[in-house]
Design an enzyme around this catalytic site. Structure first.
Site, PDB file in Angstrom:
ATOM      1  N   CYS A 100     -57.585  77.052 -43.397  1.00 29.92           N
ATOM      2  CA  CYS A 100     -57.160  76.900 -44.796  1.00 29.92           C
ATOM      3  C   CYS A 100     -55.685  77.275 -44.884  1.00 29.92           C
ATOM      4  O   CYS A 100     -55.270  78.269 -44.277  1.00 29.92           O
ATOM      5  CB  CYS A 100     -57.990  77.819 -45.690  1.00 29.92           C
ATOM      6  SG  CYS A 100     -57.547  77.733 -47.440  1.00 29.92           S
ATOM      7  N   HIS A 142     -65.089  72.399 -49.021  1.00 33.16           N
ATOM      8  CA  HIS A 142     -64.045  73.418 -48.865  1.00 33.16           C
ATOM      9  C   HIS A 142     -63.070  73.367 -50.044  1.00 33.16           C
ATOM     10  O   HIS A 142     -62.740  74.410 -50.636  1.00 33.16           O
ATOM     11  CB  HIS A 142     -63.307  73.188 -47.539  1.00 33.16           C
ATOM     12  CG  HIS A 142     -62.151  74.105 -47.315  1.00 33.16           C
ATOM     13  ND1 HIS A 142     -62.130  75.061 -46.325  1.00 33.16           N
ATOM     14  CD2 HIS A 142     -60.945  74.226 -47.965  1.00 33.16           C
ATOM     15  CE1 HIS A 142     -60.984  75.729 -46.387  1.00 33.16           C
ATOM     16  NE2 HIS A 142     -60.239  75.236 -47.378  1.00 33.16           N
ATOM     17  N   GLU A 143     -62.622  72.154 -50.401  1.00 30.51           N
ATOM     18  CA  GLU A 143     -61.615  72.046 -51.471  1.00 30.51           C
ATOM     19  C   GLU A 143     -62.202  72.415 -52.833  1.00 30.51           C
ATOM     20  O   GLU A 143     -61.552  73.101 -53.637  1.00 30.51           O
ATOM     21  CB  GLU A 143     -61.014  70.638 -51.508  1.00 30.51           C
ATOM     22  CG  GLU A 143     -60.216  70.250 -50.266  1.00 30.51           C
ATOM     23  CD  GLU A 143     -59.207  71.286 -49.822  1.00 30.51           C
ATOM     24  OE1 GLU A 143     -58.636  71.988 -50.684  1.00 30.51           O
ATOM     25  OE2 GLU A 143     -59.005  71.415 -48.597  1.00 30.51           O
ATOM     26  N   HIS A 146     -62.375  76.037 -53.692  1.00 27.17           N
ATOM     27  CA  HIS A 146     -61.123  76.625 -54.196  1.00 27.17           C
ATOM     28  C   HIS A 146     -61.112  76.650 -55.725  1.00 27.17           C
ATOM     29  O   HIS A 146     -60.523  77.541 -56.340  1.00 27.17           O
ATOM     30  CB  HIS A 146     -59.911  75.822 -53.726  1.00 27.17           C
ATOM     31  CG  HIS A 146     -59.430  76.176 -52.348  1.00 27.17           C
ATOM     32  ND1 HIS A 146     -58.905  77.407 -52.033  1.00 27.17           N
ATOM     33  CD2 HIS A 146     -59.378  75.452 -51.202  1.00 27.17           C
ATOM     34  CE1 HIS A 146     -58.547  77.425 -50.755  1.00 27.17           C
ATOM     35  NE2 HIS A 146     -58.827  76.243 -50.222  1.00 27.17           N
TER      36      HIS A 146
HETATM   37 NI    NI Z   1     -58.390  75.777 -48.221  1.00 21.34          NI
END
Ligand code: NI
Length: 178
Positions: A100, A142-143, A146
């Site tokens: 990341c 993953h995104e 966030h």
């Molecule tokens: Ni990330």
């Protein structure tokens, strides 16, 4: 458009739940995505979420191009996804190494849903609705994490599977870019 600095793990903005976008096709949204594009490409990332450059809105971008160094990494088309919603398809999980841009130089082994449907819209508010699997599904999870204030280290099941990139992975091993 400028390359923005990326907030690093520990910054309070990375722990916040981001707000939905309400206006599409606006100059502000275009400028945000242009900055995200430039920042992701300058840092050779596979994806970026708006909170990582300090904007707490539900916008993510991602793209994985074919790279001879990572022959196993699937290609993921360039996508701007606004107000994303994820629906896992089945409960099968798959472990994979992640990095990341907010946790530079590190990698961790993270379980993700193998298959999922995601929907949301593009920058103009046109709907996006896809069923994906594997690496594409991983990048989206993953995104979107966030946007909910979640960084991947919290999802690592065994912290022995977390470490510095060059120590954790044998050289040349396929891995998700930061
Ligand atoms: Ni990330």
């Amino acid at each position: 458009m400028p390359v923005r600095s990326v907030l690093r793990m520990g910054h309070p903005l990375l722990r916040q739940v981001a707000s939905p976008v309400t206006g599409f096709g606006t100059p502000e949204l275009r400028a945000l995505v242009a900055d995200m594009d430039d920042t992701m490409r300058a840092l050779d990332g596979a994806g970026l979420a708006a909170p990582q450059i300090g904007i707490s809105l539900r916008v993510v971008i991602f793209e994985v191009s074919r790279n001879p160094r990572y022959p196993d990494a699937e290609e993921v088309p360039y996508t701007v996804l606004v107000n994303p919603v994820l629906e896992p398809l089945g409960d099968e999980l798959e472990d994979g190494w992640e990095g990341c841009l907010s946790v530079p130089g590190m990698r961790g082994l993270v379980p993700r849903y193998k298959r999922l449907r995601y929907h949301g819209s593009d920058i103009e508010g046109r709907p996006i609705d896809r069923e994906v699997e594997g690496f594409h599904a991983r990048v989206v999870q993953h995104e979107v994490d966030h946007l909910d204030g979640v960084l991947y280290p919290i999802r690592i099941r065994d912290l022995r599977d977390f470490g510095f990139t060059d120590a954790v992975l044998p050289s040349g091993a396929p891995t998700a870019p930061d």
